[in-house]
Design an enzyme around this catalytic site. Sequence first.
Site, PDB file in Angstrom:
ATOM      1  N   LYS A  59       0.667  -1.299  -0.143  1.00 11.64           N
ATOM      2  CA  LYS A  59       0.148   0.056  -0.054  1.00 11.64           C
ATOM      3  C   LYS A  59       1.142   1.262   0.072  1.00 11.64           C
ATOM      4  CE  LYS A  59      -3.914  -2.402   2.108  1.00 11.64           C
ATOM      5  NZ  LYS A  59      -4.751  -2.596   3.479  1.00 11.64           N
ATOM      6  N   GLN A 103      -4.635  -1.590   9.700  1.00 10.98           N
ATOM      7  CA  GLN A 103      -4.486  -3.058   9.028  1.00 10.98           C
ATOM      8  C   GLN A 103      -5.014  -4.007  10.041  1.00 10.98           C
ATOM      9  OE1 GLN A 103      -3.582  -3.644   5.826  1.00 10.98           O
ATOM     10  NE2 GLN A 103      -3.931  -5.643   5.960  1.00 10.98           N
ATOM     11  N   ASP A 126     -10.903   2.961   4.014  1.00 12.69           N
ATOM     12  CA  ASP A 126     -11.205   1.483   3.901  1.00 12.69           C
ATOM     13  C   ASP A 126     -12.475   1.151   3.839  1.00 12.69           C
ATOM     14  OD1 ASP A 126      -9.084  -0.308   3.933  1.00 12.69           O
ATOM     15  OD2 ASP A 126      -8.581  -0.466   6.120  1.00 12.69           O
TER      16      ASP A 126
HETATM   17  N1  GUN Z   1      -7.036  -7.076   6.264  1.00  8.88           N
HETATM   18  C1  GUN Z   1      -7.206  -7.787   5.445  1.00  8.88           C
HETATM   19  N2  GUN Z   1      -7.793  -7.015   4.093  1.00  8.88           N
HETATM   20  C2  GUN Z   1      -8.009  -5.892   4.609  1.00  8.88           C
HETATM   21  C3  GUN Z   1      -8.085  -4.438   4.265  1.00  8.88           C
HETATM   22  O1  GUN Z   1      -8.644  -4.289   3.057  1.00  8.88           O
HETATM   23  N3  GUN Z   1      -7.762  -3.452   5.107  1.00  8.88           N
HETATM   24  C4  GUN Z   1      -7.437  -3.530   6.309  1.00  8.88           C
HETATM   25  N4  GUN Z   1      -7.309  -2.413   7.030  1.00  8.88           N
HETATM   26  N5  GUN Z   1      -6.914  -4.840   6.694  1.00  8.88           N
HETATM   27  C5  GUN Z   1      -7.052  -5.674   5.973  1.00  8.88           C
END
Ligand code: GUN
Length: 302
Positions: A59, A103, A126
């Site tokens: 990311k 995350q 998100d």
């Molecule tokens: N863990 C697995 N997929 C995601 C996501 O799209 N965003 C976040 N913050 N954590 C995750």
Amino acid sequence: MADIHVAPHLIDGKQTAEDIKVEIAAAVVKLTATGQRPPHLAAILVGHDGGSETYVRNKVLACERVGYDSTLLRFEDDITEADLLAQVGALNDDPAIDGFIVQLPLPKHIDAEKVIEAIRPDKDVDGFHPMNLGRMVAGLPALLPATPSGIVELMARQGIKTSGQHCVVIGRSNIVGTPVSILLAKNLETANCTVTLCHSRTKNLAEIVRQADIIVAAIGRPEFVTADMVKPGAVVIDVGTTRVTDANKKSGFSLKGDVNFAEVAPLASRITPVPGGVGPMTIAMLLLNTLRAATGAVYPKA
Ligand code: GUN
């Protein structure tokens, strides 16, 4: 009789995500040309889970690719819930941050729902906050969750017909299964599916999945979808990314999807690979949400 493909017709999520990143990079150039600072995404990473480390690194790298600023805040997995909530509060109040993510998964002693609810909805890139999920359900402008909107965008850009198609979603997680089932049923040019949501208590699951024109597998169980569950000619979207040990790989593991690719690919009209299918789209849509947050496209800037 539907075609049975010997060679799979791969859906290239990596290339589609690249195309979106090029568009975003051009938008950033336009934005900064008017004197505005570039969009700024922050990520909170707690602990040292291998998968989470990789996702967050990707990311941050993606931010650099499109000309965003990025900040990574790392904490050990013994951080208290109160301290983590204070970090969320600081990002909420920081005018230099347009959007941020925490995350997941978080350590067990931290209530993830509480943390998600603490994020300001207009910085929730998100799309996990109940305000954004509720607005999505109501069909109001919202920051949409990245993987579900990535799946919809991927099918649209690959010219896959969705209107009137029967889509069977397997898995009802808050992150993928539930929101993607809602998005795909919306009266949108890119959706308009008839949706069935299957989960661990579904009776006759194989029989239902066999009726699908489009299968979205988001159950988190490697190779769960087998050839006997797939109607010839179906479109297969594989959201699974389970790490399995693989002595042939330098990293010691490989990523396995929720679909038994070798069995299912010859039957499918189109199919996403793992990796290189849905995963890159999730990051592209996170970047798009950050641009929308930075420009006040959903929630007007104060
Ligand atoms: N863990 C697995 N997929 C995601 C996501 O799209 N965003 C976040 N913050 N954590 C995750």
